[in-house]
Design a protein around this motif. Structure first.
Motif, mmCIF file in Angstrom:
data_model
loop_
_atom_site.group_PDB
_atom_site.id
_atom_site.type_symbol
_atom_site.label_atom_id
_atom_site.label_comp_id
_atom_site.label_asym_id
_atom_site.label_seq_id
_atom_site.Cartn_x
_atom_site.Cartn_y
_atom_site.Cartn_z
ATOM 1 N N GLY A 3 161.635 17.528 -42.234
ATOM 2 C CA GLY A 3 163.032 17.728 -41.874
ATOM 3 C C GLY A 3 164.028 17.394 -42.966
ATOM 4 N N GLY A 4 163.559 17.299 -44.200
ATOM 5 C CA GLY A 4 164.450 16.968 -45.306
ATOM 6 C C GLY A 4 164.593 15.473 -45.547
ATOM 7 N N TRP A 5 163.760 14.676 -44.898
ATOM 8 C CA TRP A 5 163.846 13.216 -45.014
ATOM 9 C C TRP A 5 162.558 12.624 -45.575
ATOM 10 C CZ3 TRP A 5 168.239 10.609 -44.448
ATOM 11 C CH2 TRP A 5 169.264 11.201 -43.718
ATOM 12 N N GLY A 6 162.688 11.680 -46.495
ATOM 13 C CA GLY A 6 161.588 10.846 -46.958
ATOM 14 C C GLY A 6 161.691 9.524 -46.221
ATOM 15 N N PHE A 7 160.571 8.940 -45.872
ATOM 16 C CA PHE A 7 160.544 7.709 -45.086
ATOM 17 C C PHE A 7 159.694 6.655 -45.782
ATOM 18 C CE2 PHE A 7 162.205 9.502 -41.141
ATOM 19 C CZ PHE A 7 161.917 10.850 -41.264
ATOM 20 N N GLN A 8 160.069 5.391 -45.578
ATOM 21 C CA GLN A 8 159.224 4.287 -46.011
ATOM 22 C C GLN A 8 159.591 3.055 -45.192
ATOM 23 O OE1 GLN A 8 156.388 2.853 -46.757
ATOM 24 N NE2 GLN A 8 156.306 4.159 -48.582
ATOM 25 N N PHE A 9 158.617 2.188 -44.999
ATOM 26 C CA PHE A 9 158.814 0.910 -44.316
ATOM 27 C C PHE A 9 158.187 -0.162 -45.194
ATOM 28 C CE2 PHE A 9 157.581 -2.533 -41.499
ATOM 29 C CZ PHE A 9 158.736 -2.718 -40.760
ATOM 30 N N PHE A 10 158.980 -1.169 -45.550
ATOM 31 C CA PHE A 10 158.515 -2.242 -46.421
ATOM 32 C C PHE A 10 158.283 -3.500 -45.590
ATOM 33 C CE2 PHE A 10 160.939 0.682 -48.981
ATOM 34 C CZ PHE A 10 160.082 0.904 -50.035
ATOM 35 N N GLU A 11 157.015 -3.937 -45.520
ATOM 36 C CA GLU A 11 156.650 -5.111 -44.746
ATOM 37 C C GLU A 11 157.450 -6.317 -45.212
ATOM 38 O OE1 GLU A 11 152.825 -8.008 -44.220
ATOM 39 O OE2 GLU A 11 152.444 -5.862 -44.418
ATOM 40 N N GLY A 12 158.106 -6.977 -44.278
ATOM 41 C CA GLY A 12 158.906 -8.152 -44.588
ATOM 42 C C GLY A 12 160.093 -7.856 -45.493
ATOM 43 N N GLY A 13 160.385 -6.580 -45.729
ATOM 44 C CA GLY A 13 161.457 -6.202 -46.643
ATOM 45 C C GLY A 13 161.055 -6.295 -48.101
ATOM 46 N N ASP A 14 159.756 -6.539 -48.360
ATOM 47 C CA ASP A 14 159.239 -6.709 -49.715
ATOM 48 C C ASP A 14 158.952 -5.347 -50.347
ATOM 49 O OD1 ASP A 14 157.749 -7.230 -52.030
ATOM 50 O OD2 ASP A 14 156.576 -8.829 -51.088
ATOM 51 N N PRO A 15 159.644 -4.989 -51.447
ATOM 52 C CA PRO A 15 159.422 -3.684 -52.071
ATOM 53 C C PRO A 15 158.006 -3.487 -52.604
ATOM 54 C CG PRO A 15 160.805 -5.059 -53.456
ATOM 55 C CD PRO A 15 160.632 -5.786 -52.157
ATOM 56 N N LYS A 16 157.216 -4.554 -52.679
ATOM 57 C CA LYS A 16 155.827 -4.454 -53.140
ATOM 58 C C LYS A 16 154.850 -4.210 -51.987
ATOM 59 C CE LYS A 16 156.810 -7.436 -57.029
ATOM 60 N NZ LYS A 16 156.742 -8.781 -57.536
ATOM 61 N N LYS A 17 155.382 -4.078 -50.760
ATOM 62 C CA LYS A 17 154.523 -3.896 -49.592
ATOM 63 C C LYS A 17 154.910 -2.663 -48.776
ATOM 64 C CE LYS A 17 153.544 -8.819 -49.102
ATOM 65 N NZ LYS A 17 153.632 -9.972 -48.194
ATOM 66 N N PRO A 18 154.861 -1.453 -49.391
ATOM 67 C CA PRO A 18 155.153 -0.241 -48.620
ATOM 68 C C PRO A 18 154.052 0.016 -47.600
ATOM 69 C CG PRO A 18 154.347 0.334 -50.791
ATOM 70 C CD PRO A 18 154.490 -1.160 -50.773
ATOM 71 N N GLN A 19 154.420 0.480 -46.416
ATOM 72 C CA GLN A 19 153.465 0.688 -45.334
ATOM 73 C C GLN A 19 153.249 2.149 -44.962
ATOM 74 O OE1 GLN A 19 151.795 -2.136 -43.993
ATOM 75 N NE2 GLN A 19 152.748 -2.866 -45.875
ATOM 76 N N VAL A 20 154.178 3.028 -45.287
ATOM 77 C CA VAL A 20 154.064 4.431 -44.889
ATOM 78 C C VAL A 20 153.161 5.178 -45.866
ATOM 79 C CG1 VAL A 20 155.313 6.600 -44.527
ATOM 80 C CG2 VAL A 20 156.319 4.433 -43.768
ATOM 81 N N THR A 21 152.076 5.722 -45.338
ATOM 82 C CA THR A 21 151.157 6.525 -46.144
ATOM 83 C C THR A 21 151.160 7.986 -45.694
ATOM 84 O OG1 THR A 21 149.327 5.919 -44.696
ATOM 85 C CG2 THR A 21 149.658 4.575 -46.688
ATOM 86 N N ASP A 22 151.616 8.246 -44.458
ATOM 87 C CA ASP A 22 151.708 9.602 -43.927
ATOM 88 C C ASP A 22 153.002 9.702 -43.116
ATOM 89 O OD1 ASP A 22 151.519 12.039 -42.636
ATOM 90 O OD2 ASP A 22 149.404 11.787 -42.123
ATOM 91 N N ALA A 23 154.085 10.040 -43.789
ATOM 92 C CA ALA A 23 155.407 10.058 -43.161
ATOM 93 C C ALA A 23 155.475 11.009 -41.974
ATOM 94 C CB ALA A 23 156.476 10.411 -44.189
#
Length: 122
Positions: free
Chosen positions: A79-99
């Motif tokens: 839909g024109g959007w990229g998504f990501q979720f960072f565990e604990g807000g930590d940029p070294k812990k991305p959780q989204v592998t299949d948006a």
């Protein structure tokens, strides 16, 4: 101009700003100072631990930081959007592998609102 929408805290903060888009599984967290951007909308979501004290919700530790990046060409399949979720807000812990499965599936009912749950009311 690309837009960034980010959700944060038990109360989600949605903001719009110029921010270069990244692949859905490589969306970077917002720049420093994002909490000082223009506030668009707030809603209760489950991104912080919380307790109820005297009938009020009290914010606890951050569970994560959800980020949406708008780029109609790069993220056409979601839909024109990229998504990501960072565990604990930590940029070294991305959780989204299949948006498409982890994020976009829940946003599809909001197609008429550009796949976002918030609406801008000036």
């Amino acid at each position: 101009m690309q837009r960034l929408r980010l959700l944060s805290a038990t109360l989600a903060l949605v903001a719009v700003a110029a921010f270069p888009a990244q692949p859905a599984d490589d969306v970077k967290p917002p720049p420093a100072g994002y909490r000082h951007w223009f506030h668009v909308n707030t809603m209760i979501i489950d991104l912080h631990d919380f307790t109820v004290s005297d009938g009020s919700c009290v914010e606890g530790a951050r569970k994560g930081l959800a980020v949406m990046v708008k780029d109609s060409k790069k993220y056409a399949s979601t839909g024109g959007w990229g998504f990501q979720f960072f565990e604990g807000g930590d940029p070294k812990k991305p959780q989204v592998t299949d948006a498409a499965k982890q994020c976009f599936a829940c946003h599809q009912p909001k197609k008429d609102q550009d796949y976002v749950y918030s609406t801008y009311i000036p």
